[in-house]
Design a protein around this motif. Structure first.
Motif, mmCIF file in Angstrom:
data_model
loop_
_atom_site.group_PDB
_atom_site.id
_atom_site.type_symbol
_atom_site.label_atom_id
_atom_site.label_comp_id
_atom_site.label_asym_id
_atom_site.label_seq_id
_atom_site.Cartn_x
_atom_site.Cartn_y
_atom_site.Cartn_z
ATOM 1 N N HIS A 85 0.803 -1.190 0.218
ATOM 2 C CA HIS A 85 0.168 -0.038 -0.104
ATOM 3 C C HIS A 85 0.815 1.188 0.153
ATOM 4 C CE1 HIS A 85 0.699 0.729 4.328
ATOM 5 N NE2 HIS A 85 0.972 -0.496 4.460
ATOM 6 N N ASP A 96 6.733 1.963 5.411
ATOM 7 C CA ASP A 96 5.715 1.055 5.868
ATOM 8 C C ASP A 96 4.472 1.267 4.694
ATOM 9 O OD1 ASP A 96 3.293 -0.187 6.479
ATOM 10 O OD2 ASP A 96 2.818 1.143 8.255
ATOM 11 N N GLY A 97 4.608 0.074 3.722
ATOM 12 C CA GLY A 97 3.617 0.131 2.487
ATOM 13 C C GLY A 97 4.429 0.475 1.544
ATOM 14 N N GLU A 130 -4.952 0.805 3.265
ATOM 15 C CA GLU A 130 -4.392 -0.263 4.452
ATOM 16 C C GLU A 130 -4.702 0.113 5.611
ATOM 17 O OE1 GLU A 130 -2.030 -2.832 6.732
ATOM 18 O OE2 GLU A 130 -1.916 -0.632 6.347
ATOM 19 N N GLU A 131 -4.097 1.416 6.033
ATOM 20 C CA GLU A 131 -4.077 1.994 7.228
ATOM 21 C C GLU A 131 -5.281 2.113 8.057
ATOM 22 O OE1 GLU A 131 -1.104 1.846 8.874
ATOM 23 O OE2 GLU A 131 0.308 2.025 7.145
ATOM 24 N N HIS A 195 7.156 -6.355 3.295
ATOM 25 C CA HIS A 195 6.670 -5.352 4.181
ATOM 26 C C HIS A 195 7.983 -5.170 5.387
ATOM 27 C CE1 HIS A 195 4.082 -2.897 6.898
ATOM 28 N NE2 HIS A 195 3.326 -2.824 5.573
ATOM 29 N N HIS A 362 -2.148 -7.120 7.497
ATOM 30 C CA HIS A 362 -1.735 -6.954 6.465
ATOM 31 C C HIS A 362 -2.536 -7.229 5.354
ATOM 32 C CE1 HIS A 362 2.299 -5.489 8.033
ATOM 33 N NE2 HIS A 362 2.476 -6.740 8.337
#
Ligand code: ZN
Length: 413
Positions: A85, A96-97, A130-131, A195, A362
């Motif tokens: 993401h 992150d992503g 995603e978050e 990730h 995830h």
């Protein structure tokens, strides 16, 4: 097949990470690029432009998931899917992503540069939201892809900034007119996601790669222990019905039992005494329990133990306890052959690895419902994530991409 094997261009990958981190960059070195914002649209457009320049097919679906496909030699086969993401937390980090997406794109470019023909198409997915920090639910895009539909109640939800999810989805799709709209969901052969670990294990053990065996289950309980309010100075212990005494006794015993199971996690993140007076025995204590375990039966057993301990401690303090499940996400075990493929790929790429369980959710959790899936973790400094200080050593970012490339070569044949 060309003479030279495909290789990750480390310099290109690291420069891309910098360029994408500049969109939504915060003064303290992090990134604020929440789902479906102008910044999110900007990085989607950047990636789509890079894909078009390399001759990849660029598409999006109704959940604003973005797909870049490098064709295979057999168009009848379902593609291998890579993904992650591009949205971040409000005070998120650079990796992150974004690392998973940009390493996936680097894999596609490496195949293209070397002129490697794969039998299956290799497709890179950028999953929407995603978050979950701006709109619920998190993992919106991957959930919709796995279900083949958007949940009807999502469109009407509003973010803390007042924006309506349905409007922001439509505006995000409109912002990328060159990407053809395709139906939600599609058969795939397998799914791979790189990730950052978001925990300290790999860094402490000096390992570049984690072969993720699954994602642990999470269950949240809301616990209420009811006693009787009384004067703090005049009521002797024998006459009290003190729910705080019961809560303390139960948590003390539970913490001791849980510490003996290396895989179990129990957290009390919120506790409230009611009515909340400094000089009164509370009538009620309300607390939350976050329980985690990679094994579904073990998670059930933990919940039973929690209920027994709470009941016993409440009885001892002449109180009553009740507990309600308010959130329940079953654990997922990744496909054994895919986990072995990740391990073998790390070894071929020359990187030491170990198996580990993901403590966080995830997108792969939802993709694993459709096809064999696995994740590759790389270490992040001090295990810090969802934080502007999040940092991945360049050599680990490259090691992750190299492992992803080797796994892709093996899975796309
Ligand atoms: Zn993430």
């Amino acid at each position: 097949m060309s003479a030279a094997p495909p290789r990750i261009d480390a310099d290109r990958l690291l420069k891309r990470l910098d360029a994408f981190a500049a969109v939504g960059a915060t003064p303290r070195g992090g990134v604020d690029r929440q789902a479906l914002t102008v910044g999110d649209r900007e990085v989607r457009a950047m990636l789509a432009g890079l894909g078009v320049a390399r001759g990849f097919t660029v598409e999006q679906d109704a959940a604003a998931n973005l797909f870049l496909r490098r064709s295979g030699t057999d168009g009848a086969l379902p593609p291998l899917l890579l993904g992650s993401h591009l949205d971040t937390q409000p005070t998120g980090g650079r990796f992150d992503g974004a690392l998973g997406v940009l390493a996936g794109f680097e894999v596609l470019e490496a195949l293209e540069d070397a002129g490697v023909a794969t039998r299956r198409a290799v497709e890179l997915a950028v999953w929407t939201n995603e978050e979950g920090s701006r709109f619920l639910p998190g993992c919106l895009g991957s959930q919709a892809f796995a279900a083949g539909a958007l949940s009807p109640e999502w469109a009407g939800r509003h973010g803390p900034d007042g924006a309506r999810l349905g409007d922001e989805l439509a505006a995000t799709l409109d912002a990328l007119p060159g990407a053809a709209l395709r139906p939600l969901g599609r058969p795939i052969s397998a799914y791979l996601e790189l990730h950052i670990e978001q925990g300290p294990v790999l860094e402490r053990e000096g390992l570049a790669i984690g072969a993720v065996t699954g994602i642990q289950g999470t269950r949240w309980l809301e616990v209420t222990i009811t006693g009787a309010a009384a004067h703090a100075g005049t009521t002797p212990p024998a006459y009290r019905r003190d729910p705080m005494v019961a809560a303390a006794a139960a948590l003390h015993r539970l913490a001791g039992v849980m510490a003996r199971d290396g895989l179990a996690r129990l957290t009390v993140g919120r506790i409230r005494a009611e009515p909340g007076s400094i000089n009164a025995v509370p009538e009620r204590v309300v607390l939350t329990l976050d329980l985690r375990h990679p094994d579904a039966e073990a998670l059930d057993a933990i919940e039973r133990m929690v209920r027994e301990e709470l009941g016993q401690a409440a009885t001892e303090a002449r109180c009553e306890a009740s507990a309600t499940v308010v959130f329940d996400m079953a654990p997922v075990a990744f496909d054994a052959a895919m986990v072995a493929l990740v391990e073998a790929s790390a070894a071929v790429a020359g990187h030491a690895s170990r198996r580990l369980v993901s403590g966080a959710f995830h997108d792969a959790l939802f993709l694993a419902r459709l096809a064999p899936a696995a994740m590759i973790f790389v270490p992040c400094r001090d295990g810090i994530s969802h934080n502007e200080a999040e940092f991945v050593e360049p050599r680990f970012a490259v090691a992750g991409a190299e492992t992803l490339l080797e796994a892709t070569l093996r899975a796309a044949v």
